[in-house]
Design an enzyme around this catalytic site. Structure first.
Site, PDB file in Angstrom:
ATOM      1  N   GLY A  54       0.837  -1.198   0.000  1.00  0.00           N
ATOM      2  CA  GLY A  54       0.000   0.000   0.000  1.00  0.00           C
ATOM      3  C   GLY A  54       0.864   1.236   0.000  1.00  0.00           C
ATOM      4  CB  CYS A  81       5.248  -4.412  -0.094  1.00  0.00           C
ATOM      5  SG  CYS A  81       6.024  -2.859  -0.520  1.00  0.00           S
ATOM      6  CE1 TYR A  82       1.700   0.991   5.512  1.00  0.00           C
ATOM      7  CE2 TYR A  82       0.017  -0.725   5.639  1.00  0.00           C
ATOM      8  CZ  TYR A  82       0.551   0.465   6.093  1.00  0.00           C
ATOM      9  OH  TYR A  82      -0.051   1.133   7.128  1.00  0.00           O
ATOM     10  CG  HIS A 166       5.209  -6.517  -4.838  1.00  0.00           C
ATOM     11  ND1 HIS A 166       3.955  -6.315  -4.314  1.00  0.00           N
ATOM     12  CD2 HIS A 166       5.918  -5.404  -4.564  1.00  0.00           C
ATOM     13  CE1 HIS A 166       3.897  -5.126  -3.765  1.00  0.00           C
ATOM     14  NE2 HIS A 166       5.069  -4.537  -3.891  1.00  0.00           N
ATOM     15  CD  GLU A 168       2.174  -9.273  -5.420  1.00  0.00           C
ATOM     16  OE1 GLU A 168       2.837 -10.034  -4.704  1.00  0.00           O
ATOM     17  OE2 GLU A 168       2.043  -8.055  -5.179  1.00  0.00           O
ATOM     18  CB  SER A 220     -22.120  -3.974 -24.106  1.00  0.00           C
ATOM     19  OG  SER A 220     -21.109  -4.879 -23.680  1.00  0.00           O
ATOM     20  N   GLY A 222     -19.665  -6.924 -25.317  1.00  0.00           N
ATOM     21  CA  GLY A 222     -18.408  -7.118 -24.594  1.00  0.00           C
ATOM     22  C   GLY A 222     -18.427  -8.455 -23.855  1.00  0.00           C
ATOM     23  CB  VAL A 223     -15.649 -10.319 -22.219  1.00  0.00           C
ATOM     24  CG1 VAL A 223     -15.476 -11.677 -21.568  1.00  0.00           C
ATOM     25  CG2 VAL A 223     -14.703 -10.147 -23.390  1.00  0.00           C
ATOM     26  CG  ASP A 224     -17.012  -8.221 -18.114  1.00  0.00           C
ATOM     27  OD1 ASP A 224     -16.272  -9.189 -18.378  1.00  0.00           O
ATOM     28  OD2 ASP A 224     -16.586  -7.141 -17.685  1.00  0.00           O
ATOM     29  CB  SER A 226     -21.232 -11.719 -24.202  1.00  0.00           C
ATOM     30  OG  SER A 226     -21.236 -10.527 -24.943  1.00  0.00           O
ATOM     31  CE  LYS A 365     -12.780  -8.576 -19.367  1.00  0.00           C
ATOM     32  NZ  LYS A 365     -13.836  -7.566 -19.406  1.00  0.00           N
TER      33      LYS A 365
END
Ligand code: XMP
Length: 509
Positions: A54, A81-82, A166, A168, A220, A222-224, A226, A365
């Site tokens: 953070g 980290c933080y 990090h 990740e 729309s 778009g992916v989401d 649909s 996503k």
């Protein structure tokens, strides 16, 4: 939360990545604000807790803190980290402002092994991004690794670990191994996050919730939206009506493609609303970017509101809200103010009077894409680049009119087609063409031309918060430029955008 890993969000840009990495191990992860009450955190019975990075400093008066009780609760803790600085601070060690900080790659040397580093080589490359550093560790904590600074600490008795780097990000060579050590060996978390189960569970939940009522959804293309539509359709079939608003600001032939891909192929009930004239009217002589965004957003809500109320008896409004939307709406905001007012096709106002149905709320996503593929949506559709709600309205700089839309659609279509043909589409994160209201002189045949300038934009990014311009091959750029100039009437000059974000943004308005 079924024996998963809880990530406390202190505002790091990498939080979602940590969450995804854990889910890739088929373990459930959830990201919640750092200041969630202790009782709520304990109620979730997590197998382990990660304190994220953070932007704040533990020594600042307004530092984001957690209670020491949480760290003493016996649940395994990993501070990143933080998070590591916070552990140090709460247990009486010292964190200070380093002289120059460390950003980017660093050499990690393990000086004392611990379960977090089981099977990890003694020397490896890690990714650092910090200014503050741990100067002295708390009593009863070991130093396990060093880079330029103290890079890892632990208290095995309390099951608490801290790392300055990090794990990740992919630049940390052994990061995956370290996270998996934490998740499986230290937390003993269970593998129970499988998307096929998610699909079955969600379909059953939708059936139960909706019963015999009707649902509407703003599709729309778009992916989401649909994937949400196909998933809901799987659960309740024709009780779902999708509303597809053609704003006149969509990519070339988008209406036909959506009707074919989803209407015909999936047998979705889609109401296509051609509202392009309405949108063009609202945009007449509007050239200021925020004014355009507001005009398009408001008109979209107006059209959708009208159309949705024509569907008699509809009780639910379905949206393609995904987990990052949920996290962002609750997350710890850094100092960055809103730079652009985003309008999402899914983001309709609450007062429309429907009950919400958001079947993708828990998914990242990449998980939405996997669900889409499992549901039988073709690969190229679930891997489409994002497309902004205001559409070409923010890719035509200045005032928008139907003629400019047509010019841009043609140019954009050539670029996208060639990206696919040359196997580059999935190597970049978002690519499109921008139309400038600037005319320049050219020559074609023996004739002087005086036409618009198109800018080709392609960005590579993980989270869309930062991005670099794609290093597309010169030959490919050459091909795009000549095809656009030769085939699209109205454009006689093509430029390539070589700006990174920040300081530029991905879209031009
Ligand atoms: P910027 O331009 O801010 O864009 O770097 C970051 C990402 O957000 C998308 N974007 C939008 N998406 N509604 C959307 O749904 C919007 O109003 C909007 N504005 C930008 C942009 O395409 C990129 O993926």
């Amino acid at each position: 939360m079924q024996n998963g890993i809880l990530i406390l969000d202190f505002g790091s840009q990498y939080n979602q990545l940590i969450g995804r990495r854990i889910r890739e191990m088929e373990v459930y992860s959830e990201i919640i604000p750092f200041n969630t009450p202790l009782s709520e955190i304990l109620e979730k019975k997590p197998a382990g807790i990660i304190l994220s990075g953070g932007p704040s400093s533990v020594n600042s008066e307004t530092a984001n803190l957690v209670s020491k009780e949480l760290l003493e609760s016996g649940i395994p803790i990993l501070g990143i980290c933080y998070g590591m600085q916070l552990i140090t601070h709460l247990f009486g060690g010292k964190v200070s402002r380093g002289t120059k900080g460390e950003y980017g790659k660093a050499e990690l040397e393990i000086t004392k092994n611990c379960p977090l580093f089981a099977g990890v080589s003694n020397n490896s490359v890690v990714w650092m991004s910090h200014f503050d550093e741990v100067e002295s560790v708390p009593e009863n904590f070991d130093i396990n690794a060093k880079s330029g600074v103290i890079a890892a600490i632990s208290n095995l008795e309390k099951n608490i670990y801290g790392i300055q780097f990090h794990p990740e990000v992919t630049h940390t060579e052994e990061g995956g191994k370290m996270l998996s050590n934490f998740v499986f060996n230290i937390c003993k978390a269970e593998k129970n996050w499988f998307l096929t189960n998610y699909i079955e569970k969600t379909i059953a939940e939708i059936k139960e919730k909706v019963g015999s009522q009707k649902v509407i959804l703003g599709l729309s293309g778009g992916v989401d939206s649909s994937v949400a539509a196909v998933l809901i359709h799987r659960a309740i079939g024709k009780q779902l009506t999708c509303i597809f608003v053609d704003t006149g600001l969509l990519r070339k032939d988008e209406d036909k493609k959506v009707m074919k891909n989803y209407g015909e192929h999936f047998d979705l009930n889609i109401k296509l609303i051609d509202a392009s004239e309405r949108f063009m009217k609202k945009l007449e002589n509007v050239s200021e970017p925020e004014a355009k965004r507001k005009a398009i957003g408001n008109e979209f809500v107006a059209v959708f509101d009208e159309e949705s109320h024509k569907i008699e008896g509809a009780k639910f409004l379905a949206q393609g809200t995904i987990y990052p939307d949920v996290i962002e709406s609750q997350s710890v905001k850094g100092p960055s103010a809103v730079i652009k007012s985003h309008h999402n096709v899914g983001g309709l106002p609450e007062e429309m009077g429907f009950e919400l149905l958001e079947p993708l709320r828990e998914l990242f996503k990449d998980e939405v894409r996997k669900v889409g593929e499992e549901l039988g949506i073709p690969h190229h559709l679930v891997y489409r680049h994002p497309f902004p709600g205001p559409g070409l309205g923010i890719r035509i700089l200045g005032a928008v009119d139907a003629e400019k839309v047509k010019i841009l659609q043609e140019a954009d279509d050539i670029f996208i087609e060639e990206l696919y043909k040359n196997d580059l589409y999935e190597k970049v994160s978002q690519a499109f063409v921008v139309l400038l209201p600037v005319k320049s002189v050219g020559v074609m045949g023996d004739e002087r031309t005086y036409e618009y300038t198109a800018v080709v934009r392609s960005a590579n990014t993980i989270d869309f918060m930062t991005a670099t311009w794609s290093r597309l091959p010169y030959d490919f750029l050459d091909l795009i430029s000549s095809r656009i100039i030769n085939e699209v009437r109205g454009i006689n000059r093509v430029a390539y955008d070589i700006s990174s974000k920040p300081p530029a943004t991905i879209e031009w308005e």
